[in-house]
Design an enzyme around this catalytic site. Structure first.
Site, PDB file in Angstrom:
ATOM      1  N   ARG A  32       0.691  -1.146  -0.029  1.00 23.60           N
ATOM      2  CA  ARG A  32       0.089  -0.089  -0.058  1.00 23.60           C
ATOM      3  C   ARG A  32       0.598   1.271   0.068  1.00 23.60           C
ATOM      4  NH1 ARG A  32      -4.928  -1.147   2.250  1.00 23.60           N
ATOM      5  NH2 ARG A  32      -3.947  -2.279   3.893  1.00 23.60           N
ATOM      6  N   TYR A  33       2.171   1.205   0.670  1.00 23.09           N
ATOM      7  CA  TYR A  33       2.944   2.268   0.824  1.00 23.09           C
ATOM      8  C   TYR A  33       4.207   2.020   0.081  1.00 23.09           C
ATOM      9  CZ  TYR A  33      -0.336   3.349   4.816  1.00 23.09           C
ATOM     10  OH  TYR A  33      -1.518   3.232   5.450  1.00 23.09           O
ATOM     11  N   ARG A  63       7.089  -0.131   2.346  1.00 26.78           N
ATOM     12  CA  ARG A  63       6.869  -1.477   3.234  1.00 26.78           C
ATOM     13  C   ARG A  63       5.712  -2.138   2.636  1.00 26.78           C
ATOM     14  NH1 ARG A  63       5.127   3.512   5.034  1.00 26.78           N
ATOM     15  NH2 ARG A  63       3.192   3.697   6.183  1.00 26.78           N
ATOM     16  N   CYS A  98      -5.466 -17.274  14.077  1.00 25.48           N
ATOM     17  CA  CYS A  98      -5.304 -16.437  15.307  1.00 25.48           C
ATOM     18  C   CYS A  98      -5.532 -17.142  16.495  1.00 25.48           C
ATOM     19  CB  CYS A  98      -5.933 -15.279  15.518  1.00 25.48           C
ATOM     20  SG  CYS A  98      -5.877 -14.027  14.026  1.00 25.48           S
ATOM     21  N   CYS A 124     -11.139 -11.715  17.493  1.00 27.17           N
ATOM     22  CA  CYS A 124     -11.638 -10.437  17.949  1.00 27.17           C
ATOM     23  C   CYS A 124     -12.879 -10.369  17.372  1.00 27.17           C
ATOM     24  CB  CYS A 124     -10.838  -9.331  17.877  1.00 27.17           C
ATOM     25  SG  CYS A 124      -8.863  -9.868  18.410  1.00 27.17           S
ATOM     26  N   CYS A 140     -12.776  -7.612  14.376  1.00 27.36           N
ATOM     27  CA  CYS A 140     -11.523  -7.825  13.427  1.00 27.36           C
ATOM     28  C   CYS A 140     -11.825  -7.408  12.235  1.00 27.36           C
ATOM     29  CB  CYS A 140     -11.232  -9.292  13.167  1.00 27.36           C
ATOM     30  SG  CYS A 140      -9.934  -9.827  12.164  1.00 27.36           S
ATOM     31  N   ARG A 143     -10.359  -8.206   9.632  1.00 25.48           N
ATOM     32  CA  ARG A 143      -9.826  -9.070   8.556  1.00 25.48           C
ATOM     33  C   ARG A 143     -10.908 -10.332   8.798  1.00 25.48           C
ATOM     34  NH1 ARG A 143      -3.960  -7.950   8.477  1.00 25.48           N
ATOM     35  NH2 ARG A 143      -3.870  -6.139   7.074  1.00 25.48           N
ATOM     36  N   ASP A 149     -12.715  -0.210  12.290  1.00 24.99           N
ATOM     37  CA  ASP A 149     -12.922  -0.343  11.150  1.00 24.99           C
ATOM     38  C   ASP A 149     -14.392  -0.589  10.638  1.00 24.99           C
ATOM     39  OD1 ASP A 149     -10.185   0.379   9.996  1.00 24.99           O
ATOM     40  OD2 ASP A 149      -9.760  -1.757  10.562  1.00 24.99           O
ATOM     41  N   ASP A 187      -8.033   4.036   9.213  1.00 26.85           N
ATOM     42  CA  ASP A 187      -7.782   3.602   7.964  1.00 26.85           C
ATOM     43  C   ASP A 187      -8.949   3.719   6.872  1.00 26.85           C
ATOM     44  OD1 ASP A 187      -5.607   1.521   7.337  1.00 26.85           O
ATOM     45  OD2 ASP A 187      -5.868   1.064   9.436  1.00 26.85           O
ATOM     46  N   LYS A 190      -3.671   4.942   6.299  1.00 25.34           N
ATOM     47  CA  LYS A 190      -3.929   5.464   7.514  1.00 25.34           C
ATOM     48  C   LYS A 190      -3.925   6.939   7.442  1.00 25.34           C
ATOM     49  CE  LYS A 190      -2.521   1.782  10.357  1.00 25.34           C
ATOM     50  NZ  LYS A 190      -2.271   0.948   9.085  1.00 25.34           N
TER      51      LYS A 190
END
Ligand code: SF4
Length: 368
Positions: free
Chosen positions: A96-97, A100, A109, A113, A116, A118, A279, A316, A323
Protein backbone atom coordinates in the site's frame (compact mmCIF):
# COMPACT_ATOMS: atom_id res chain seq x y z
CA UNK A 1 -11.12 -6.54 39.45
CA UNK A 2 -9.84 -9.88 40.64
CA UNK A 3 -8.85 -12.57 38.21
CA UNK A 4 -11.62 -15.15 37.79
CA UNK A 5 -10.23 -18.66 37.61
CA UNK A 6 -12.53 -20.67 35.35
CA UNK A 7 -9.99 -23.50 35.24
CA UNK A 8 -10.25 -23.85 31.47
CA UNK A 9 -7.41 -25.80 29.89
CA UNK A 10 -8.11 -25.54 26.18
CA UNK A 11 -9.21 -22.86 23.76
CA UNK A 12 -13.02 -22.57 23.60
CA UNK A 13 -14.28 -22.59 20.00
CA UNK A 14 -17.94 -23.54 20.19
CA UNK A 15 -20.78 -21.38 21.52
CA UNK A 16 -21.98 -24.39 23.53
CA UNK A 17 -18.61 -24.45 25.30
CA UNK A 18 -18.92 -20.74 26.11
CA UNK A 19 -22.39 -21.39 27.57
CA UNK A 20 -21.13 -24.41 29.53
CA UNK A 21 -18.43 -22.25 31.14
CA UNK A 22 -20.85 -19.45 31.98
CA UNK A 23 -19.30 -17.09 29.44
CA UNK A 24 -22.52 -16.68 27.41
CA UNK A 25 -26.20 -17.02 28.36
CA UNK A 26 -27.83 -20.32 27.36
CA UNK A 27 -30.78 -18.40 25.90
CA UNK A 28 -28.42 -16.81 23.34
CA UNK A 29 -27.11 -20.15 22.05
CA UNK A 30 -29.17 -20.34 18.81
CA UNK A 31 -28.09 -16.82 17.78
CA UNK A 32 -24.48 -17.45 18.76
CA UNK A 33 -24.43 -20.60 16.65
CA UNK A 34 -25.43 -18.43 13.68
CA UNK A 35 -22.62 -15.97 14.45
CA UNK A 36 -20.09 -18.79 14.81
CA UNK A 37 -21.16 -20.24 11.46
CA UNK A 38 -20.07 -16.98 9.84
CA UNK A 39 -17.20 -15.65 11.98
CA UNK A 40 -14.52 -17.63 13.79
CA UNK A 41 -14.67 -17.98 17.58
CA UNK A 42 -11.71 -18.75 19.83
CA UNK A 43 -11.18 -17.83 23.47
CA UNK A 44 -7.92 -19.08 24.97
CA UNK A 45 -7.69 -20.23 28.57
CA UNK A 46 -5.69 -17.10 29.45
CA UNK A 47 -8.37 -14.82 28.03
CA UNK A 48 -11.26 -16.83 29.52
CA UNK A 49 -9.60 -16.51 32.92
CA UNK A 50 -9.83 -12.72 32.64
CA UNK A 51 -13.58 -12.62 32.03
CA UNK A 52 -15.95 -11.99 34.92
CA UNK A 53 -18.98 -14.14 33.99
CA UNK A 54 -21.11 -12.13 36.43
CA UNK A 55 -20.49 -8.83 34.62
CA UNK A 56 -22.68 -8.37 31.53
CA UNK A 57 -20.48 -5.42 30.51
CA UNK A 58 -17.12 -7.10 31.01
CA UNK A 59 -14.64 -5.35 28.67
CA UNK A 60 -12.71 -8.55 27.96
CA UNK A 61 -15.87 -10.53 27.16
CA UNK A 62 -16.98 -7.78 24.79
CA UNK A 63 -13.86 -8.30 22.72
CA UNK A 64 -14.00 -12.09 22.43
CA UNK A 65 -17.44 -13.52 23.26
CA UNK A 66 -19.69 -13.47 20.16
CA UNK A 67 -22.89 -11.46 20.19
CA UNK A 68 -26.10 -11.64 18.16
CA UNK A 69 -25.42 -8.01 17.15
CA UNK A 70 -22.75 -9.37 14.78
CA UNK A 71 -25.53 -10.73 12.58
CA UNK A 72 -26.50 -7.17 11.60
CA UNK A 73 -24.40 -5.67 8.80
CA UNK A 74 -24.74 -1.90 8.55
CA UNK A 75 -24.60 0.13 5.32
CA UNK A 76 -20.99 1.04 4.63
CA UNK A 77 -19.58 -2.04 6.32
CA UNK A 78 -17.44 -4.17 4.05
CA UNK A 79 -15.74 -7.57 3.94
CA UNK A 80 -12.48 -5.74 3.12
CA UNK A 81 -12.88 -2.52 5.11
CA UNK A 82 -9.33 -1.23 4.74
CA UNK A 83 -8.94 -2.21 1.10
CA UNK A 84 -6.27 -4.90 1.33
CA UNK A 85 -7.38 -6.42 -1.96
CA UNK A 86 -6.91 -3.17 -3.88
CA UNK A 87 -3.19 -3.24 -3.05
CA UNK A 88 -2.45 -6.95 -3.23
CA UNK A 89 -0.29 -7.55 -6.32
CA UNK A 90 0.23 -11.21 -5.41
CA UNK A 91 -1.15 -13.67 -2.84
CA UNK A 92 0.08 -12.88 0.68
CA UNK A 93 1.40 -9.37 -0.09
CA UNK A 94 -0.28 -6.00 0.45
CA UNK A 95 1.83 -3.17 -0.98
CA UNK A 96 0.00 0.00 0.00
CA UNK A 97 2.89 2.36 0.82
CA UNK A 98 6.16 2.59 -1.12
CA UNK A 99 8.62 1.52 1.57
CA UNK A 100 6.80 -1.37 3.22
CA UNK A 101 4.65 -4.39 2.56
CA UNK A 102 2.31 -6.51 4.63
CA UNK A 103 3.21 -10.18 4.39
CA UNK A 104 0.16 -12.24 5.38
CA UNK A 105 1.61 -15.63 6.25
CA UNK A 106 -1.20 -17.28 8.18
CA UNK A 107 -4.91 -16.77 8.51
CA UNK A 108 -5.35 -18.18 12.00
CA UNK A 109 -5.17 -16.43 15.37
CA UNK A 110 -4.96 -17.55 18.99
CA UNK A 111 -8.19 -15.65 19.69
CA UNK A 112 -10.75 -14.15 17.34
CA UNK A 113 -11.62 -10.55 18.11
CA UNK A 114 -15.28 -9.68 17.53
CA UNK A 115 -14.29 -6.41 15.80
CA UNK A 116 -11.60 -7.93 13.56
CA UNK A 117 -11.04 -5.91 10.39
CA UNK A 118 -10.02 -9.11 8.57
CA UNK A 119 -12.84 -11.25 9.99
CA UNK A 120 -13.88 -12.37 6.52
CA UNK A 121 -10.31 -13.56 5.83
CA UNK A 122 -9.23 -15.29 9.06
CA UNK A 123 -10.31 -18.37 10.93
CA UNK A 124 -11.22 -21.97 10.31
CA UNK A 125 -12.65 -22.58 6.88
CA UNK A 126 -10.30 -20.01 5.29
CA UNK A 127 -6.92 -20.99 3.87
CA UNK A 128 -4.82 -21.40 7.02
CA UNK A 129 -1.46 -20.41 5.55
CA UNK A 130 0.24 -19.52 2.28
CA UNK A 131 1.15 -22.51 0.13
CA UNK A 132 4.86 -23.15 -0.45
CA UNK A 133 4.58 -21.80 -4.01
CA UNK A 134 2.71 -18.67 -2.89
CA UNK A 135 5.30 -18.09 -0.16
CA UNK A 136 8.14 -18.30 -2.69
CA UNK A 137 6.32 -15.96 -5.08
CA UNK A 138 5.79 -13.46 -2.27
CA UNK A 139 9.50 -13.59 -1.39
CA UNK A 140 10.35 -13.05 -5.08
CA UNK A 141 8.07 -9.99 -5.09
CA UNK A 142 9.87 -8.51 -2.07
CA UNK A 143 13.28 -9.31 -3.64
CA UNK A 144 12.25 -7.54 -6.83
CA UNK A 145 11.10 -4.36 -5.05
CA UNK A 146 14.20 -2.68 -3.71
CA UNK A 147 12.12 0.13 -2.22
CA UNK A 148 10.73 -2.27 0.40
CA UNK A 149 12.61 -1.37 3.59
CA UNK A 150 10.15 -2.92 6.04
CA UNK A 151 8.17 -6.16 5.96
CA UNK A 152 5.23 -6.41 8.34
CA UNK A 153 4.29 -9.97 9.20
CA UNK A 154 0.59 -10.04 9.90
CA UNK A 155 -2.34 -12.21 9.05
CA UNK A 156 -3.81 -13.79 11.08
CA UNK A 157 -1.19 -13.91 13.79
CA UNK A 158 2.35 -14.82 12.69
CA UNK A 159 3.24 -16.04 16.18
CA UNK A 160 0.88 -18.98 15.59
CA UNK A 161 3.66 -20.41 13.44
CA UNK A 162 6.17 -22.77 15.03
CA UNK A 163 9.51 -21.26 16.10
CA UNK A 164 11.22 -23.47 13.52
CA UNK A 165 9.07 -22.13 10.64
CA UNK A 166 9.34 -18.56 11.89
CA UNK A 167 13.12 -18.82 12.02
CA UNK A 168 13.16 -19.95 8.38
CA UNK A 169 10.93 -17.05 7.33
CA UNK A 170 12.96 -14.48 9.28
CA UNK A 171 16.17 -15.80 7.68
CA UNK A 172 14.62 -15.66 4.19
CA UNK A 173 13.59 -12.04 4.71
CA UNK A 174 16.81 -10.92 6.38
CA UNK A 175 18.78 -12.36 3.44
CA UNK A 176 17.20 -9.69 1.20
CA UNK A 177 19.60 -6.74 1.38
CA UNK A 178 17.03 -3.95 1.20
CA UNK A 179 14.78 -5.46 3.92
CA UNK A 180 16.08 -3.82 7.08
CA UNK A 181 13.07 -4.01 9.38
CA UNK A 182 10.78 -6.97 10.10
CA UNK A 183 7.75 -5.98 12.15
CA UNK A 184 5.49 -8.61 13.67
CA UNK A 185 1.88 -7.82 14.53
CA UNK A 186 0.61 -10.11 17.25
CA UNK A 187 -1.93 -10.67 19.99
CA UNK A 188 -0.22 -13.87 21.22
CA UNK A 189 1.65 -12.33 24.19
CA UNK A 190 -1.71 -11.48 25.80
CA UNK A 191 -3.84 -14.30 24.36
CA UNK A 192 -1.42 -17.17 24.94
CA UNK A 193 1.74 -15.89 26.64
CA UNK A 194 3.19 -19.38 27.07
CA UNK A 195 3.86 -19.43 23.30
CA UNK A 196 6.53 -16.77 23.82
CA UNK A 197 9.15 -19.37 24.65
CA UNK A 198 12.92 -19.04 24.48
CA UNK A 199 12.75 -20.84 21.11
CA UNK A 200 10.17 -18.36 19.80
CA UNK A 201 12.26 -15.39 20.90
CA UNK A 202 15.38 -16.90 19.33
CA UNK A 203 13.43 -17.35 16.09
CA UNK A 204 12.44 -13.66 16.06
CA UNK A 205 16.03 -12.45 16.24
CA UNK A 206 17.88 -12.58 12.99
CA UNK A 207 21.15 -11.28 11.61
CA UNK A 208 20.77 -8.71 8.83
CA UNK A 209 17.47 -7.11 9.90
CA UNK A 210 15.98 -5.50 12.98
CA UNK A 211 12.88 -7.10 14.47
CA UNK A 212 10.10 -5.03 16.03
CA UNK A 213 7.02 -6.50 17.67
CA UNK A 214 3.70 -4.61 17.70
CA UNK A 215 1.42 -5.89 20.46
CA UNK A 216 -2.34 -5.65 20.00
CA UNK A 217 -4.12 -5.10 23.35
CA UNK A 218 -7.15 -2.97 24.15
CA UNK A 219 -7.70 -3.11 27.90
CA UNK A 220 -5.26 -2.92 30.80
CA UNK A 221 -6.53 -6.24 32.19
CA UNK A 222 -5.07 -8.00 29.13
CA UNK A 223 -1.62 -7.07 30.44
CA UNK A 224 -1.51 -9.83 33.05
CA UNK A 225 1.64 -10.79 34.88
CA UNK A 226 2.20 -13.58 32.32
CA UNK A 227 1.67 -11.22 29.38
CA UNK A 228 4.03 -8.66 30.91
CA UNK A 229 6.65 -11.35 31.50
CA UNK A 230 6.36 -12.55 27.89
CA UNK A 231 6.88 -9.00 26.62
CA UNK A 232 9.77 -8.41 29.03
CA UNK A 233 11.47 -11.56 27.73
CA UNK A 234 11.27 -10.23 24.17
CA UNK A 235 12.42 -6.73 25.13
CA UNK A 236 15.31 -8.04 27.21
CA UNK A 237 16.34 -10.13 24.23
CA UNK A 238 16.70 -6.85 22.33
CA UNK A 239 13.37 -6.73 20.49
CA UNK A 240 11.74 -3.28 20.74
CA UNK A 241 7.96 -3.21 21.10
CA UNK A 242 5.15 -0.84 20.18
CA UNK A 243 1.44 -1.12 20.86
CA UNK A 244 -1.66 -1.15 18.72
CA UNK A 245 -5.13 -0.76 20.18
CA UNK A 246 -8.58 -0.36 18.73
CA UNK A 247 -10.97 2.19 20.22
CA UNK A 248 -13.95 0.04 21.19
CA UNK A 249 -17.30 0.98 22.66
CA UNK A 250 -17.74 -0.58 26.08
CA UNK A 251 -14.10 -1.67 26.25
CA UNK A 252 -11.83 1.36 26.34
CA UNK A 253 -13.98 4.30 25.20
CA UNK A 254 -13.47 6.32 28.36
CA UNK A 255 -10.50 8.37 29.53
CA UNK A 256 -9.75 6.25 32.60
CA UNK A 257 -9.59 3.01 30.59
CA UNK A 258 -7.38 4.51 27.90
CA UNK A 259 -5.13 6.16 30.46
CA UNK A 260 -4.66 2.89 32.37
CA UNK A 261 -3.91 1.00 29.15
CA UNK A 262 -1.37 3.51 27.83
CA UNK A 263 0.38 3.86 31.18
CA UNK A 264 0.62 0.07 31.45
CA UNK A 265 2.17 -0.18 27.97
CA UNK A 266 4.82 2.36 28.89
CA UNK A 267 5.51 0.66 32.22
CA UNK A 268 6.09 -2.54 30.18
CA UNK A 269 8.53 -0.65 27.89
CA UNK A 270 6.04 -0.84 25.02
CA UNK A 271 5.68 2.50 23.24
CA UNK A 272 2.02 3.36 22.47
CA UNK A 273 1.90 3.58 18.68
CA UNK A 274 -1.59 3.45 17.20
CA UNK A 275 -5.10 3.85 18.55
CA UNK A 276 -7.20 2.70 15.62
CA UNK A 277 -10.68 4.00 15.00
CA UNK A 278 -12.87 0.93 14.54
CA UNK A 279 -12.92 -0.25 10.94
CA UNK A 280 -16.16 -0.76 9.01
CA UNK A 281 -15.98 -4.56 9.31
CA UNK A 282 -19.33 -6.32 8.97
CA UNK A 283 -21.37 -6.78 12.13
CA UNK A 284 -19.18 -4.52 14.28
CA UNK A 285 -21.24 -1.31 14.57
CA UNK A 286 -22.07 -2.03 18.22
CA UNK A 287 -18.34 -1.87 19.03
CA UNK A 288 -17.52 1.35 17.18
CA UNK A 289 -17.50 4.85 18.67
CA UNK A 290 -17.83 8.11 16.77
CA UNK A 291 -14.77 9.99 15.51
CA UNK A 292 -15.86 12.99 17.60
CA UNK A 293 -15.81 10.86 20.75
CA UNK A 294 -12.40 9.46 19.83
CA UNK A 295 -11.03 12.97 19.33
CA UNK A 296 -12.43 14.09 22.68
CA UNK A 297 -10.78 11.11 24.41
CA UNK A 298 -7.44 11.93 22.80
CA UNK A 299 -7.79 15.54 23.95
CA UNK A 300 -8.43 14.38 27.51
CA UNK A 301 -5.56 11.88 27.34
CA UNK A 302 -3.14 14.61 26.31
CA UNK A 303 -4.18 16.63 29.33
CA UNK A 304 -3.75 13.73 31.74
CA UNK A 305 -0.72 11.64 30.82
CA UNK A 306 2.88 11.92 29.72
CA UNK A 307 3.77 12.35 26.07
CA UNK A 308 5.30 8.86 26.23
CA UNK A 309 1.75 7.52 26.67
CA UNK A 310 0.25 9.22 23.59
CA UNK A 311 -0.63 6.98 20.64
CA UNK A 312 -1.59 8.35 17.23
CA UNK A 313 -5.35 8.15 16.74
CA UNK A 314 -5.72 6.88 13.17
CA UNK A 315 -8.36 5.88 10.68
CA UNK A 316 -7.76 3.43 7.85
CA UNK A 317 -9.50 5.13 4.96
CA UNK A 318 -11.94 2.66 3.33
CA UNK A 319 -10.94 1.62 -0.17
CA UNK A 320 -7.29 1.07 0.66
CA UNK A 321 -6.17 4.69 0.84
CA UNK A 322 -4.06 4.09 3.94
CA UNK A 323 -4.00 5.43 7.46
CA UNK A 324 -4.64 9.05 8.34
CA UNK A 325 -4.21 10.67 11.75
CA UNK A 326 -7.63 11.93 12.78
CA UNK A 327 -6.78 14.44 15.39
CA UNK A 328 -7.84 16.22 17.32
CA UNK A 329 -6.25 19.30 15.82
CA UNK A 330 -4.84 21.90 18.18
CA UNK A 331 -4.11 24.54 15.58
CA UNK A 332 -6.35 26.76 13.47
CA UNK A 333 -5.77 29.95 11.54
CA UNK A 334 -6.79 33.07 13.42
CA UNK A 335 -7.14 35.34 10.40
CA UNK A 336 -8.40 34.71 6.92
CA UNK A 337 -5.09 35.14 5.16
CA UNK A 338 -5.30 31.86 3.30
CA UNK A 339 -3.40 33.10 0.33
CA UNK A 340 -0.57 34.86 2.12
CA UNK A 341 2.86 33.80 0.98
CA UNK A 342 5.28 31.93 3.19
CA UNK A 343 7.38 35.07 3.30
CA UNK A 344 4.49 37.10 4.70
CA UNK A 345 3.69 34.27 7.14
CA UNK A 346 7.24 34.47 8.40
CA UNK A 347 6.63 38.15 8.99
CA UNK A 348 3.83 37.08 11.32
CA UNK A 349 0.98 38.29 9.15
CA UNK A 350 -0.68 34.93 9.68
CA UNK A 351 -1.67 34.23 13.22
CA UNK A 352 -2.86 30.95 14.62
CA UNK A 353 -5.02 29.87 17.47
CA UNK A 354 -3.45 27.06 19.46
CA UNK A 355 -5.14 25.08 22.20
CA UNK A 356 -3.15 24.04 25.28
CA UNK A 357 -3.64 20.84 27.26
CA UNK A 358 -6.18 22.55 29.56
CA UNK A 359 -8.33 23.60 26.59
CA UNK A 360 -7.31 27.27 26.78
CA UNK A 361 -6.78 29.02 23.45
CA UNK A 362 -3.71 31.17 22.67
CA UNK A 363 -2.62 33.34 19.79
CA UNK A 364 0.59 32.38 17.95
CA UNK A 365 2.73 34.37 17.48
CA UNK A 366 1.52 36.44 20.42
CA UNK A 367 0.68 40.04 19.68
CA UNK A 368 3.75 42.21 20.34
S1 SF4 B 1 -5.75 -11.05 16.41
FE1 SF4 B 1 -5.88 -9.51 14.75
S2 SF4 B 1 -6.25 -10.69 12.86
FE2 SF4 B 1 -6.70 -12.05 14.62
S3 SF4 B 1 -8.91 -11.82 15.02
FE3 SF4 B 1 -7.87 -10.31 16.34
S4 SF4 B 1 -7.82 -8.40 15.12
FE4 SF4 B 1 -8.26 -10.12 13.69
Amino acid sequence: MSKINLNIAATLRQPAELVAHGLAPAADLPELEKVAARYAVAVTADIAALIDPGDPDDPIARQFIPSAEELVTQPGESADPIGDHAHSPIAGIVHRYPDRVLFKLVHVCAVYCRFCFRREMVGPGKATALSHAAYQNALDYIRAHSEVWEVILTGGDPLMLSPRRLAEIMADLAAIDHVRIIRIHTRVPVADPARISAEMIAALKVKGATTWVALHANHVRELTDSARAACADMIEAGIPMVSQSVLLRGVNDNAAALEALMRAFVECRIKPYYLHHGDLAPGTAHLRTTLAHGQELMRVLRGRVSGLCQPDYVLDIPGGHGKAPVGPSYLSQANSANSLSQEREQHAEIRYLIVDYCGDVHLYPPKP
